[in-house]
Design a protein around this motif. Structure first.
Motif, PDB file in Angstrom:
ATOM      1  N   ALA A  55     -23.522 -22.689   3.708  1.00 32.76           N
ATOM      2  CA  ALA A  55     -23.479 -21.544   2.795  1.00 32.76           C
ATOM      3  C   ALA A  55     -23.381 -22.015   1.348  1.00 32.76           C
ATOM      4  CB  ALA A  55     -22.291 -20.647   3.140  1.00 32.76           C
ATOM      5  N   GLY A  56     -22.585 -23.047   1.108  1.00 31.13           N
ATOM      6  CA  GLY A  56     -22.428 -23.559  -0.247  1.00 31.13           C
ATOM      7  C   GLY A  56     -23.705 -24.170  -0.800  1.00 31.13           C
ATOM      8  N   SER A  57     -24.429 -24.935   0.020  1.00 29.74           N
ATOM      9  CA  SER A  57     -25.663 -25.565  -0.452  1.00 29.74           C
ATOM     10  C   SER A  57     -26.753 -24.540  -0.722  1.00 29.74           C
ATOM     11  CB  SER A  57     -26.152 -26.603   0.559  1.00 29.74           C
ATOM     12  OG  SER A  57     -26.376 -26.014   1.827  1.00 29.74           O
ATOM     13  N   VAL A  58     -26.834 -23.495   0.111  1.00 30.53           N
ATOM     14  CA  VAL A  58     -27.825 -22.432  -0.117  1.00 30.53           C
ATOM     15  C   VAL A  58     -27.477 -21.652  -1.379  1.00 30.53           C
ATOM     16  CG1 VAL A  58     -28.742 -20.255   0.771  1.00 30.53           C
ATOM     17  CG2 VAL A  58     -28.499 -22.206   2.301  1.00 30.53           C
ATOM     18  N   ALA A  59     -26.192 -21.303  -1.517  1.00 27.75           N
ATOM     19  CA  ALA A  59     -25.760 -20.545  -2.691  1.00 27.75           C
ATOM     20  C   ALA A  59     -25.977 -21.341  -3.980  1.00 27.75           C
ATOM     21  CB  ALA A  59     -24.284 -20.167  -2.547  1.00 27.75           C
ATOM     22  N   LEU A  60     -25.677 -22.645  -3.935  1.00 30.57           N
ATOM     23  CA  LEU A  60     -25.864 -23.491  -5.117  1.00 30.57           C
ATOM     24  C   LEU A  60     -27.350 -23.628  -5.457  1.00 30.57           C
ATOM     25  CD1 LEU A  60     -24.216 -25.138  -7.131  1.00 30.57           C
ATOM     26  CD2 LEU A  60     -24.514 -27.138  -5.659  1.00 30.57           C
ATOM     27  N   SER A  61     -28.200 -23.687  -4.432  1.00 31.57           N
ATOM     28  CA  SER A  61     -29.644 -23.776  -4.667  1.00 31.57           C
ATOM     29  C   SER A  61     -30.166 -22.534  -5.376  1.00 31.57           C
ATOM     30  CB  SER A  61     -30.384 -23.955  -3.331  1.00 31.57           C
ATOM     31  OG  SER A  61     -30.028 -25.159  -2.710  1.00 31.57           O
ATOM     32  N   LEU A  62     -29.668 -21.374  -4.951  1.00 30.12           N
ATOM     33  CA  LEU A  62     -30.111 -20.121  -5.562  1.00 30.12           C
ATOM     34  C   LEU A  62     -29.510 -19.947  -6.959  1.00 30.12           C
ATOM     35  CD1 LEU A  62     -29.845 -17.747  -2.463  1.00 30.12           C
ATOM     36  CD2 LEU A  62     -31.881 -18.862  -3.386  1.00 30.12           C
ATOM     37  N   ARG A  63     -28.292 -20.462  -7.152  1.00 30.88           N
ATOM     38  CA  ARG A  63     -27.622 -20.318  -8.453  1.00 30.88           C
ATOM     39  C   ARG A  63     -28.223 -21.255  -9.493  1.00 30.88           C
ATOM     40  NH1 ARG A  63     -22.795 -18.194 -10.147  1.00 30.88           N
ATOM     41  NH2 ARG A  63     -21.785 -19.186 -11.931  1.00 30.88           N
ATOM     42  N   ARG A  64     -28.676 -22.426  -9.052  1.00 29.67           N
ATOM     43  CA  ARG A  64     -29.266 -23.406  -9.963  1.00 29.67           C
ATOM     44  C   ARG A  64     -30.685 -23.743  -9.505  1.00 29.67           C
ATOM     45  NH1 ARG A  64     -24.319 -27.831 -10.577  1.00 29.67           N
ATOM     46  NH2 ARG A  64     -22.736 -26.382 -11.386  1.00 29.67           N
ATOM     47  N   PRO A  65     -31.623 -22.849  -9.732  1.00 27.63           N
ATOM     48  CA  PRO A  65     -33.011 -23.079  -9.278  1.00 27.63           C
ATOM     49  C   PRO A  65     -33.646 -24.258  -9.993  1.00 27.63           C
ATOM     50  CG  PRO A  65     -32.907 -21.186 -10.740  1.00 27.63           C
ATOM     51  CD  PRO A  65     -31.485 -21.579 -10.466  1.00 27.63           C
ATOM     52  N   VAL A  66     -34.608 -24.870  -9.315  1.00 31.93           N
ATOM     53  CA  VAL A  66     -35.334 -26.002  -9.895  1.00 31.93           C
ATOM     54  C   VAL A  66     -36.270 -25.496 -10.980  1.00 31.93           C
ATOM     55  CG1 VAL A  66     -36.946 -27.877  -9.398  1.00 31.93           C
ATOM     56  CG2 VAL A  66     -35.224 -27.251  -7.717  1.00 31.93           C
ATOM     57  N   ALA A  67     -36.328 -26.227 -12.098  1.00 33.13           N
ATOM     58  CA  ALA A  67     -37.253 -25.858 -13.171  1.00 33.13           C
ATOM     59  C   ALA A  67     -38.689 -25.935 -12.663  1.00 33.13           C
ATOM     60  CB  ALA A  67     -37.071 -26.795 -14.365  1.00 33.13           C
ATOM     61  N   PRO A  68     -39.578 -25.053 -13.134  1.00 37.47           N
ATOM     62  CA  PRO A  68     -40.960 -25.023 -12.652  1.00 37.47           C
ATOM     63  C   PRO A  68     -41.659 -26.368 -12.686  1.00 37.47           C
ATOM     64  CG  PRO A  68     -40.530 -23.131 -14.046  1.00 37.47           C
ATOM     65  CD  PRO A  68     -39.318 -24.013 -14.142  1.00 37.47           C
ATOM     66  N   HIS A  69     -41.497 -27.144 -13.805  1.00 34.98           N
ATOM     67  CA  HIS A  69     -42.187 -28.423 -13.900  1.00 34.98           C
ATOM     68  C   HIS A  69     -41.624 -29.440 -12.924  1.00 34.98           C
ATOM     69  CE1 HIS A  69     -38.647 -29.034 -16.471  1.00 34.98           C
ATOM     70  NE2 HIS A  69     -38.797 -30.329 -16.216  1.00 34.98           N
ATOM     71  N   THR A  70     -40.327 -29.275 -12.558  1.00 31.86           N
ATOM     72  CA  THR A  70     -39.703 -30.184 -11.593  1.00 31.86           C
ATOM     73  C   THR A  70     -40.133 -29.849 -10.184  1.00 31.86           C
ATOM     74  OG1 THR A  70     -37.787 -30.330 -13.045  1.00 31.86           O
ATOM     75  CG2 THR A  70     -37.504 -31.121 -10.777  1.00 31.86           C
ATOM     76  N   ALA A  71     -40.289 -28.554  -9.890  1.00 30.04           N
ATOM     77  CA  ALA A  71     -40.634 -28.121  -8.542  1.00 30.04           C
ATOM     78  C   ALA A  71     -42.057 -28.448  -8.184  1.00 30.04           C
ATOM     79  CB  ALA A  71     -40.407 -26.616  -8.404  1.00 30.04           C
ATOM     80  N   ALA A  72     -42.903 -28.727  -9.182  1.00 31.75           N
ATOM     81  CA  ALA A  72     -44.313 -28.993  -8.887  1.00 31.75           C
ATOM     82  C   ALA A  72     -44.495 -30.330  -8.194  1.00 31.75           C
ATOM     83  CB  ALA A  72     -45.127 -28.972 -10.176  1.00 31.75           C
ATOM     84  N   ALA A  73     -43.623 -31.285  -8.504  1.00 26.25           N
ATOM     85  CA  ALA A  73     -43.793 -32.616  -7.945  1.00 26.25           C
ATOM     86  C   ALA A  73     -43.710 -32.669  -6.431  1.00 26.25           C
ATOM     87  CB  ALA A  73     -42.755 -33.573  -8.570  1.00 26.25           C
ATOM     88  N   PRO A  74     -42.708 -32.005  -5.781  1.00 23.66           N
ATOM     89  CA  PRO A  74     -42.643 -32.062  -4.327  1.00 23.66           C
ATOM     90  C   PRO A  74     -43.890 -31.522  -3.669  1.00 23.66           C
ATOM     91  CG  PRO A  74     -40.579 -31.247  -5.219  1.00 23.66           C
ATOM     92  CD  PRO A  74     -41.554 -31.296  -6.346  1.00 23.66           C
ATOM     93  N   ASN A  75     -44.462 -30.450  -4.206  1.00 27.01           N
ATOM     94  CA  ASN A  75     -45.658 -29.891  -3.610  1.00 27.01           C
ATOM     95  C   ASN A  75     -46.805 -30.879  -3.661  1.00 27.01           C
ATOM     96  OD1 ASN A  75     -44.532 -27.425  -2.956  1.00 27.01           O
ATOM     97  ND2 ASN A  75     -44.912 -26.581  -4.977  1.00 27.01           N
ATOM     98  N   GLU A  76     -46.907 -31.583  -4.791  1.00 31.85           N
ATOM     99  CA  GLU A  76     -47.974 -32.563  -4.920  1.00 31.85           C
ATOM    100  C   GLU A  76     -47.755 -33.720  -3.949  1.00 31.85           C
ATOM    101  OE1 GLU A  76     -48.527 -31.712  -9.705  1.00 31.85           O
ATOM    102  OE2 GLU A  76     -47.882 -33.661  -8.980  1.00 31.85           O
ATOM    103  N   LYS A  77     -46.501 -34.092  -3.782  1.00 33.82           N
ATOM    104  CA  LYS A  77     -46.191 -35.188  -2.879  1.00 33.82           C
ATOM    105  C   LYS A  77     -46.537 -34.825  -1.445  1.00 33.82           C
ATOM    106  CE  LYS A  77     -42.346 -38.021  -1.235  1.00 33.82           C
ATOM    107  NZ  LYS A  77     -40.911 -38.272  -1.306  1.00 33.82           N
TER     108      LYS A  77
END
Length: 355
Positions: free
Chosen positions: A299-321
């Motif tokens: 619950a804590g890891s999910v809540a923290l993920s939603l509270r601190r979302p990844v910046a758009p430019h940072t999130a693009a890298a995993p998709n490319e990988k």
């Protein structure tokens, strides 16, 4: 070991068989599974797992019921890693979304069989050689290290043992033929890329069993508890994938949460093994404590993920990988060019998050 009534084993087997039959009939035609349909099926699988857990509580007692619930939740959380790999495999083989459920259906059947074998062997080994729990703990600590250091490595479906073995057994054609696994061309039997995808899914599950089996054996060493909890967690994987396919990247702290859970289970294994092999004065971690830790960390890891979302430019890298195996691989056994390739690369295919 628990004295499990034969009728309870029968009830479990009947539930699994009926559920799989209904699922297969409901998806006998190829179609894209949307979020609402996936959420409904996911709710059904979770409901069945919890109802069965209530039966275990009533028939086998509170301790067995707590162990079942803890093991099921643990396997459910660890299975999130499988979802990332599913996305990579589907991207690599360019599987049309309408065919993905059929692939996962047969992947689940294979997983139920192989997990049953591995868990039976694990229970037998632990019952005779308790010290092996120290080895299991070491495996979990190593997995924790890889998760924390982001050293999981890229999964290349085309190079998996199962896919390479399939290619040696029979030729694999380049194009899909609906939802068929085999076709005959010029009197010669050939596999379609869809069978190669199933082989890749099975190979991935074998890899994940390395973490999963030691982890669940830390919760219970009873064959009934470990297998039923695993089975219900596996049964809900398909619906969970289709429900979360477009949201996986948002839960970027989940891998850290899983690392904490694996480390905790590793400590639990060491204490458990020490209690049995060194001194009974060494305390063990109760199942209720394990359940509470897993729930709080998840619950804590999910809540923290939603509270601190990844910046758009940072999130693009995993998709490319994640897309790299599909784009950079040479001669993948799937449609690659021509009209058919254009047809299978649907614009609404799920994103390809990093594994």
């Amino acid at each position: 070991m628990l004295e499990v009534p034969l009728w309870l084993w029968g009830a479990f087997a009947a539930t699994v068989v009926v559920s799989l039959t209904v699922d297969l009939l409901a998806h006998r035609t190829a179609h894209v599974i949307g979020f609402k349909e996936a959420a409904a099926w996911s709710g059904l699988w979770v409901g069945l797992a919890l109802i069965f857990g209530a039966v275990v509580f009533l028939v086998l007692g509170a301790t067995a019921g707590t162990e079942y619930t803890t093991a099921w939740l643990l396997e459910k959380s660890l299975s999130v890693d499988n979802l990332f790999v599913f996305a990579v495999i589907f991207g690599y083989f360019r599987v049309p979304r309408a065919y993905q459920h059929r692939v996962l259906f047969f992947g689940v059947i294979g997983a139920l069989v192989f997990r049953g074998i591995f868990l039976a062997l694990g229970v037998a080994v632990v019952s005779r050689f308790t010290a092996v729990l120290f080895v299991f703990a070491a495996i979990l600590f190593y997995s924790t290290y890889k998760l924390l250091k982001d050293e999981q490595g890229s999964f290349d479906p085309g190079k998996s043992f199962a896919v390479r073995l399939l290619r040696k057994i029979m030729p694999v054609r380049d194009e899909y033929v609906g939802m068929k696994f085999f076709v005959k061309e010029a009197g010669k039997r050939m596999a379609t890329p869809l069978l190669a995808v199933v082989a890749a899914i099975e190979a991935a599950d074998l890899v994940f069993a390395v973490d999963s089996v030691p982890a669940v054996l830390a919760i219970s060493d009873d064959a009934f508890i470990v297998y039923t909890s695993n089975a219900f967690a596996i049964l809900g994987l398909r619906a969970l994938y289709f429900m979360l396919a477009g949201l996986l990247d948002r839960f970027h702290y989940l891998s850290k949460g899983l690392a904490i859970i694996l480390a905790f289970i590793g400590v639990k294994l060491i204490l458990q093994a020490s209690h049995k092999t060194i001194s009974t004065s060494i305390p063990e971690i109760p199942s209720l404590v394990s359940l509470a830790v897993i729930v709080i960390v998840l619950a804590g890891s999910v809540a923290l993920s939603l509270r601190r979302p990844v910046a758009p430019h940072t999130a693009a890298a995993p998709n490319e990988k994640a897309a790299a195996p599909s784009d950079a691989a040479t001669e993948p056994p799937g449609p690659e060019s021509g009209a058919h390739a254009e047809e299978t690369q649907e614009p609404d295919d799920p994103p390809r998050p990093a594994s």
